[in-house]
Structure formats: structure tokens, C-alpha cells
Scaffold this motif. Structure first.
Motif, mmCIF file in Angstrom:
data_model
loop_
_atom_site.group_PDB
_atom_site.id
_atom_site.type_symbol
_atom_site.label_atom_id
_atom_site.label_comp_id
_atom_site.label_asym_id
_atom_site.label_seq_id
_atom_site.Cartn_x
_atom_site.Cartn_y
_atom_site.Cartn_z
ATOM 1 N N ALA A 217 0.831 -1.205 0.000
ATOM 2 C CA ALA A 217 0.000 0.000 0.000
ATOM 3 C C ALA A 217 0.867 1.257 0.000
ATOM 4 C CB ALA A 217 -0.925 -0.005 1.216
ATOM 5 N N ALA A 218 1.960 1.219 0.745
ATOM 6 C CA ALA A 218 2.869 2.369 0.769
ATOM 7 C C ALA A 218 3.475 2.599 -0.609
ATOM 8 C CB ALA A 218 3.968 2.137 1.799
ATOM 9 N N ARG A 219 3.821 1.519 -1.299
ATOM 10 C CA ARG A 219 4.400 1.654 -2.642
ATOM 11 C C ARG A 219 3.387 2.260 -3.606
ATOM 12 N NH1 ARG A 219 4.422 -0.743 -7.399
ATOM 13 N NH2 ARG A 219 2.883 -2.283 -6.726
ATOM 14 N N LEU A 220 2.154 1.784 -3.545
ATOM 15 C CA LEU A 220 1.113 2.313 -4.426
ATOM 16 C C LEU A 220 0.806 3.774 -4.122
ATOM 17 C CD1 LEU A 220 -1.332 -0.739 -4.476
ATOM 18 C CD2 LEU A 220 0.282 -0.036 -6.260
ATOM 19 N N ALA A 221 1.059 4.183 -2.874
ATOM 20 C CA ALA A 221 0.832 5.574 -2.490
ATOM 21 C C ALA A 221 2.009 6.471 -2.854
ATOM 22 C CB ALA A 221 0.553 5.667 -0.992
ATOM 23 N N GLY A 222 3.037 5.890 -3.454
ATOM 24 C CA GLY A 222 4.181 6.688 -3.884
ATOM 25 C C GLY A 222 5.274 6.844 -2.850
ATOM 26 N N VAL A 223 5.200 6.088 -1.756
ATOM 27 C CA VAL A 223 6.224 6.169 -0.714
ATOM 28 C C VAL A 223 7.464 5.406 -1.158
ATOM 29 C CG1 VAL A 223 6.809 5.584 1.670
ATOM 30 C CG2 VAL A 223 4.509 6.369 1.106
ATOM 31 N N ARG A 224 8.613 6.032 -1.041
ATOM 32 C CA ARG A 224 9.875 5.381 -1.388
ATOM 33 C C ARG A 224 10.315 4.508 -0.224
ATOM 34 N NH1 ARG A 224 13.362 10.189 -4.414
ATOM 35 N NH2 ARG A 224 11.886 10.540 -6.143
ATOM 36 N N GLY A 225 9.734 3.317 -0.189
ATOM 37 C CA GLY A 225 9.957 2.431 0.942
ATOM 38 C C GLY A 225 11.398 2.009 1.110
ATOM 39 N N ASP A 226 12.091 1.713 0.025
ATOM 40 C CA ASP A 226 13.485 1.273 0.118
ATOM 41 C C ASP A 226 14.355 2.331 0.791
ATOM 42 O OD1 ASP A 226 12.664 -0.975 -1.141
ATOM 43 O OD2 ASP A 226 13.752 -0.649 -3.012
ATOM 44 N N ARG A 227 14.099 3.567 0.446
ATOM 45 C CA ARG A 227 14.893 4.648 1.040
ATOM 46 C C ARG A 227 14.672 4.722 2.546
ATOM 47 N NH1 ARG A 227 14.605 10.505 -1.670
ATOM 48 N NH2 ARG A 227 15.590 9.236 -3.322
ATOM 49 N N ARG A 228 13.433 4.563 2.977
ATOM 50 C CA ARG A 228 13.126 4.624 4.408
ATOM 51 C C ARG A 228 13.762 3.441 5.141
ATOM 52 N NH1 ARG A 228 12.971 8.976 3.624
ATOM 53 N NH2 ARG A 228 11.201 10.193 2.871
ATOM 54 N N VAL A 229 13.708 2.267 4.546
ATOM 55 C CA VAL A 229 14.292 1.086 5.175
ATOM 56 C C VAL A 229 15.801 1.242 5.328
ATOM 57 C CG1 VAL A 229 14.750 -1.377 4.890
ATOM 58 C CG2 VAL A 229 12.472 -0.477 4.398
ATOM 59 N N VAL A 230 16.456 1.678 4.261
ATOM 60 C CA VAL A 230 17.911 1.862 4.312
ATOM 61 C C VAL A 230 18.294 2.890 5.380
ATOM 62 C CG1 VAL A 230 19.922 2.704 3.042
ATOM 63 C CG2 VAL A 230 18.290 1.180 1.913
ATOM 64 N N SER A 231 17.561 3.990 5.438
ATOM 65 C CA SER A 231 17.895 5.046 6.405
ATOM 66 C C SER A 231 17.742 4.557 7.844
ATOM 67 C CB SER A 231 17.009 6.274 6.173
ATOM 68 O OG SER A 231 15.648 5.968 6.403
ATOM 69 N N MET A 232 16.778 3.669 8.106
ATOM 70 C CA MET A 232 16.599 3.154 9.467
ATOM 71 C C MET A 232 17.726 2.202 9.853
ATOM 72 S SD MET A 232 14.047 4.771 10.685
ATOM 73 C CE MET A 232 14.738 6.123 9.700
ATOM 74 N N TYR A 233 18.197 1.395 8.904
ATOM 75 C CA TYR A 233 19.330 0.512 9.200
ATOM 76 C C TYR A 233 20.600 1.338 9.466
ATOM 77 C CZ TYR A 233 17.056 -3.954 8.232
ATOM 78 O OH TYR A 233 16.244 -5.070 8.301
ATOM 79 N N VAL A 234 20.782 2.387 8.691
ATOM 80 C CA VAL A 234 21.941 3.258 8.916
ATOM 81 C C VAL A 234 21.850 3.917 10.283
ATOM 82 C CG1 VAL A 234 23.106 5.359 8.154
ATOM 83 C CG2 VAL A 234 22.348 3.675 6.463
ATOM 84 N N THR A 235 20.665 4.410 10.641
ATOM 85 C CA THR A 235 20.468 5.053 11.940
ATOM 86 C C THR A 235 20.732 4.083 13.080
ATOM 87 O OG1 THR A 235 18.795 6.521 10.992
ATOM 88 C CG2 THR A 235 18.848 6.318 13.383
ATOM 89 N N SER A 236 20.267 2.844 12.938
ATOM 90 C CA SER A 236 20.492 1.840 13.978
ATOM 91 C C SER A 236 21.985 1.600 14.195
ATOM 92 C CB SER A 236 19.799 0.532 13.582
ATOM 93 O OG SER A 236 20.064 -0.486 14.528
ATOM 94 N N SER A 237 22.735 1.469 13.132
ATOM 95 C CA SER A 237 24.177 1.241 13.255
ATOM 96 C C SER A 237 24.887 2.447 13.864
ATOM 97 C CB SER A 237 24.774 0.915 11.878
ATOM 98 O OG SER A 237 24.245 -0.296 11.368
ATOM 99 N N LEU A 238 24.464 3.641 13.478
ATOM 100 C CA LEU A 238 25.071 4.850 14.034
ATOM 101 C C LEU A 238 24.808 4.962 15.534
ATOM 102 C CD1 LEU A 238 24.280 7.491 11.248
ATOM 103 C CD2 LEU A 238 26.505 6.505 11.809
ATOM 104 N N LEU A 239 23.601 4.613 15.955
ATOM 105 C CA LEU A 239 23.283 4.679 17.383
ATOM 106 C C LEU A 239 24.072 3.630 18.163
ATOM 107 C CD1 LEU A 239 19.425 5.345 17.370
ATOM 108 C CD2 LEU A 239 21.258 6.912 18.017
ATOM 109 N N SER A 240 24.352 2.490 17.548
ATOM 110 C CA SER A 240 25.194 1.482 18.205
ATOM 111 C C SER A 240 26.597 2.031 18.436
ATOM 112 C CB SER A 240 25.257 0.207 17.355
ATOM 113 O OG SER A 240 24.011 -0.432 17.298
#
Length: 339
Positions: A217-240
Motif C-alpha cells: 500500500a505504501a508503494r502504491l501511495a508513492g512512498v519510497r519504501g526502500d529509502r526509508r528502510v535503508v535510512s533506518m538501518y543506517v540510523t540503527s548502526s550509528l546509534l550502536s
């Protein structure tokens, strides 16, 4: 037969009858259970051992809470997207060693050593995100590989010995107080507020929930899901890595002896206890912070009551099991209400 028109109170009318809505809203708040549990556990431990509520012990819990809380927030951001990050604890331990090595062995100033370590951690998070989104690899497998590699790197860099002679910058940051409040706890509070603002008050934060709740549903709504997923993994590693800096400040040496081992379980437990759904798309920072506080109260309480530390993991495992069970029951309940 006459009829009367009964006036309907308008919304916001001061003369309108007041029902139990505020109380009901409070009871239905997802975090109310874990907050109540925190209060109950704190009161019980204080009554059982008076020294539990002493200033010294509370300050010690503040230092621990900051370390666990930072990786719990990072872990939760990944879980919100429907993923998992098993590397947060191992990456924290590796960050401790990298900062020490950059500072002592490579002779870099403390600030540069921190930035170099954050860069390495950010690249690790980027690899995680791209592997999950582009290669469609399971997050469990991707981060488990990093978990194993990070522990190997930590041992290889130190050869089993500690790195001594680190800059006083780390100690000043990891052991200082601000108005009797540990500086790491203040930093954790700042990160928590920033994470809350991002998730609750920004368009990008709402997209994170959308991607985790219903990717298609997010993809059909035009949300760039891959970008959000990648940014959260990067944030998690930075916080570690950021948490690793605080741990290094408390330890005073770069040691590979068990630092961060098993902490990913605490991070996942804090997230799930705080109401973050393992299927993604549900959970709030307030609950994550409360979940972390509850785990710290339990861990510290076991130590204060002089209970054998071997039982700590047993208790943590039981709490995690109960939290996962509650998460599954909550998901089934929500599914029934929708259908």
C-alpha cells in the motif's frame, strides 16, 4: 401528541456532559501497561531494599539506561519497517575497539576517532539496508552475518588484549554529570526526543510506519519504501556506535571482553515490551523508553537484591517471551477488530 427537539451538545460545549473519555483514552494508551509496570517494580524494589532508590544507585542506572536505550531506539526503528537488526550489540562492542584503536594506535584525535568509527558504522548500516532492499535478503540473515563478523573483528584488532591510554575526552563524556544527572542519560533523552519528533511529527516518520505496516500500500501511495528502510538501518548502526562511545568512556580502556554481547536481546525486548510490533508499523518512542526503563529496573533490582547474576538471562528470556506472546495476542485482537 407533541414532540420536543432534544438539543444535541456540540463538541467543545462547556455545558456538555462529561463522560469517562479521558480515563478511557488513558487506559487504551498502548504504553500505559509498561509505565504502570515500571512504577510497580520501582516501588516494590524500594520497599524490599532501601538502597535501591539511593542517589548513587539511580545515577548508576542512568548510565546503564543510556547505553541500552540508544541501541533499543535504533533496533526499534528497524523493527518498525518490518525488519530486525541482530548486530546492534556486536557492533557496539566493535565500535568501542575501533575508537580505541583509531585514538591510540593510529594516533588520531578523539573527535576524529569518533567520526571515523561513526563512518564505519554508517557504512555497515548502509550495507544492511541495501542487502535487504535491493538483494531481498532476509534481515535476520544479513545482520546475523554482521554479528558474527563484528565479534571476529573485535578479537582480531585487539588480539585478546585491552587498548589503554585513550583520550580523556571519552571519560569526560561517559562519566560526567550535569546537575547530578549523568551526561549519557541527558544524551539519551535528546536522542529519544529527536526520534519521537521524527516519527510523530514528520512526513518521513509517518512513511516509516506506512512501510512497516503495509509495504505494498505504501508503494502504491508513492512512498519510497526502500529509502526509508535503508535510512533506518543506517540510523540503527550509528546509534550502536554512539552508544559504544559512551561505553568506552565508562570503561576507560578498549576491551573486547564481552562488551555488547547479548545486548541485542535487551534491545529487542525493550522494543517489544514497549509496544513495538515485530511485524512492523506499530510502536512509539514513549513505549520504547518505558520498556528500556523496565528492563533496567529488573536488571539492577536483581543485583541490588544480591540474586545470582546467572539468573539475569533467565529473567530476561522470560520477560522477552511474555512480551512476544503479548505482541502476538495484540496482533490477533487487532486483526479480529478489522475483520
Amino acid at each position: 401528541m407533541s414532540t420536543e427537539t432534544v438539543p444535541v451538545p456540540l463538541k467543545g460545549d462547556p455545558d456538555a456532559p462529561r463522560g469517562p473519555r479521558p480515563l478511557r483514552r488513558l487506559v487504551e494508551t498502548p504504553e500505559v501497561g509498561v509505565v504502570a509496570a515500571c512504577v510497580a517494580v520501582f516501588v516494590a524494589l524500594t520497599l524490599a531494599r532501601g538502597t535501591f532508590a539511593s542517589a548513587v544507585n539511580l545515577q548508576g542506572m542512568g548510565f546503564d539506561l543510556a547505553q541500552y536505550g540508544l541501541i533499543a531506539i535504533g533496533e526499534s526503528l528497524v523493527i518498525l519497517t518490518g525488519g530486525i537488526d541482530l548486530s546492534v550489540g556486536a557492533l557496539l562492542g566493535t565500535s568501542v575497539i575501533l575508537m580505541s584503536w583509531f585514538n591510540v594506535r593510529a594516533g588520531l584525535p578523539a573527535g576524529v576517532a569518533v567520526l571515523a568509527t561513526l563512518l564505519v558504522a554508517g557504512l555497515v548500516g548502509l550495507v544492511h539496508g541495501l542487502a535487504v532492499t535491493r538483494l531481498k535478503m532476509p534481515p535476520f540473515v544479513v545482520t546475523l552475518v554482521t554479528y558474527t563478523v563484528a565479534q571476529g573483528v573485535t578479537l582480531a584488532v585487539t588480539s585478546g588484549t585491552s587498548i589503554v591510554g585513550i583520550s580523556g575526552f571519552f571519560g569526560d563524556l561517559g562519566q560526567s554529570y550535569l546537575a547530578q544527572i549523568p551526561v549519557p542519560l541527558v544524551l539519551f533523552a535528546v536522542v529519544a526526543v529527536l526520534a519521537w519528533f521524527f516519527l510523530e511529527r514528520t512526513y518521513a516518520g509517518r512513511q516509516v510506519y506506512a512501510v512497516g505496516g503495509n509495504p505494498e500500500a505504501a508503494r502504491l501511495a508513492g512512498v519510497r519504501g526502500d529509502r526509508r528502510v535503508v535510512s533506518m538501518y543506517v540510523t540503527s548502526s550509528l546509534l550502536s556506535a554512539f552508544a559504544g562511545m559512551l561505553v568506552l568512556g565508562r570503561m576507560g580502556v578498549g576491551s573486547a571482553s564481552g562488551v555488547g554481547v547479548g545486548w541485542e536481546l535487551s534491545a529487542i525486548a525493550a522494543a517489544v515490551i514497549g509496544g513495538v510490533s515485530l511485524t512492523g508499523g506499530q510502536g512509539r518512542i514513549m513505549g520504547i523508553v518505558a520498556g528500556t526503563i523496565l528492563l533496567e529496573l529488573i536488571n539492577n533490582g536483581l543485583t541490588t537484591l544480591q540474586i545470582n547474576s546467572d539468573y539475569t538471562n533467565i529473567v530476561l528470556g522470560c520477560v522477552l517471551g511474555l512480551a512476544i506472546t503479548a505482541d502476538r495476542l495484540r496482533a490477533r485482537h487487532l486483526a479480529k477488530r478489522i475483520h
